[in-house]
Design a protein around this motif. Sequence first.
Motif, mmCIF file in Angstrom:
data_model
loop_
_atom_site.group_PDB
_atom_site.id
_atom_site.type_symbol
_atom_site.label_atom_id
_atom_site.label_comp_id
_atom_site.label_asym_id
_atom_site.label_seq_id
_atom_site.Cartn_x
_atom_site.Cartn_y
_atom_site.Cartn_z
ATOM 1 N N THR A 20 0.849 -1.196 0.193
ATOM 2 C CA THR A 20 -0.060 0.058 -0.026
ATOM 3 C C THR A 20 0.835 1.056 0.015
ATOM 4 O OG1 THR A 20 0.060 0.181 2.590
ATOM 5 C CG2 THR A 20 -1.747 -1.066 1.530
ATOM 6 N N ILE A 24 2.354 -1.308 3.685
ATOM 7 C CA ILE A 24 1.914 -2.449 4.062
ATOM 8 C C ILE A 24 1.683 -3.658 3.203
ATOM 9 C CG2 ILE A 24 -0.341 -3.377 5.409
ATOM 10 C CD1 ILE A 24 -0.594 -0.872 6.734
ATOM 11 N N MET A 26 -0.103 -6.345 0.993
ATOM 12 C CA MET A 26 -1.227 -7.081 0.681
ATOM 13 C C MET A 26 -1.102 -7.905 -0.786
ATOM 14 S SD MET A 26 -4.773 -4.980 -1.059
ATOM 15 C CE MET A 26 -3.901 -4.924 -2.490
ATOM 16 N N LYS A 52 -8.226 -11.561 -0.312
ATOM 17 C CA LYS A 52 -7.249 -10.512 -0.067
ATOM 18 C C LYS A 52 -6.768 -10.844 1.287
ATOM 19 C CE LYS A 52 -8.505 -6.224 -0.941
ATOM 20 N NZ LYS A 52 -9.317 -4.884 -0.949
ATOM 21 N N THR A 53 -5.480 -10.677 1.401
ATOM 22 C CA THR A 53 -4.662 -11.076 2.727
ATOM 23 C C THR A 53 -3.677 -9.639 2.818
ATOM 24 O OG1 THR A 53 -2.918 -12.285 1.652
ATOM 25 C CG2 THR A 53 -4.680 -13.314 2.372
ATOM 26 N N TRP A 54 -3.438 -9.675 4.136
ATOM 27 C CA TRP A 54 -2.725 -8.302 4.685
ATOM 28 C C TRP A 54 -1.458 -8.785 5.363
ATOM 29 C CZ3 TRP A 54 -3.894 -3.573 2.737
ATOM 30 C CH2 TRP A 54 -5.005 -3.316 2.362
ATOM 31 N N ARG A 55 -0.580 -7.999 5.525
ATOM 32 C CA ARG A 55 0.663 -8.017 6.316
ATOM 33 C C ARG A 55 1.297 -9.328 6.295
ATOM 34 N NH1 ARG A 55 -3.314 -4.983 8.568
ATOM 35 N NH2 ARG A 55 -2.902 -2.863 9.176
ATOM 36 N N ALA A 58 0.018 -11.889 4.027
ATOM 37 C CA ALA A 58 0.237 -11.358 2.683
ATOM 38 C C ALA A 58 1.326 -11.991 2.242
ATOM 39 C CB ALA A 58 -0.042 -10.075 2.342
ATOM 40 N N VAL A 96 -11.890 -10.727 2.717
ATOM 41 C CA VAL A 96 -10.688 -10.563 3.489
ATOM 42 C C VAL A 96 -10.476 -11.771 4.570
ATOM 43 C CG1 VAL A 96 -9.646 -8.577 4.937
ATOM 44 C CG2 VAL A 96 -11.434 -8.107 3.221
#
Length: 140
Positions: A20, A24, A26, A52-55, A58, A96
């Motif tokens: 991002t 971060i 993603m 969608k995955t984060w951090r 991800a 998510v």
Amino acid sequence: MLNVAILEGRLTKDPELRPTANGISMTTFTMAVDRSYKNRNGERETDFLLIKTWRGTADLCARYLHKGNLVSVRGRIETRSYDGNDGVRRYVTEIVADEVNFLTPRSEQQQQAPPVHDYSDSFGVPMDGFEEIDDMEIPF
């Protein structure tokens, strides 16, 4: 109120890792999930769902998941909309993921994983291989 999705399926292509504006991690990928029933022709239909995955999740997905891998995902359903270049409003529904479980045995996965990224924190220290922290442990 409850918004929980639990899915099991196969990736249709390798996850795409993007940072991002704040740095971060993603990833997004599409899962093919068979329906639990057969249609009139006796065939199972398949839904193709955007995940969608984060951090840390991800980063792990980008490093270890590949097209065809079997995964289970637990997360929430989110919808959003935007106006396309043609002026038509478009709607997107995505999952998510809070958890992604890798179900394909290592012996069946590709031998060499692609590099995750070469981001560095503000001190120039590579962020690869950092310890994943559960979001529930973050005090804010």
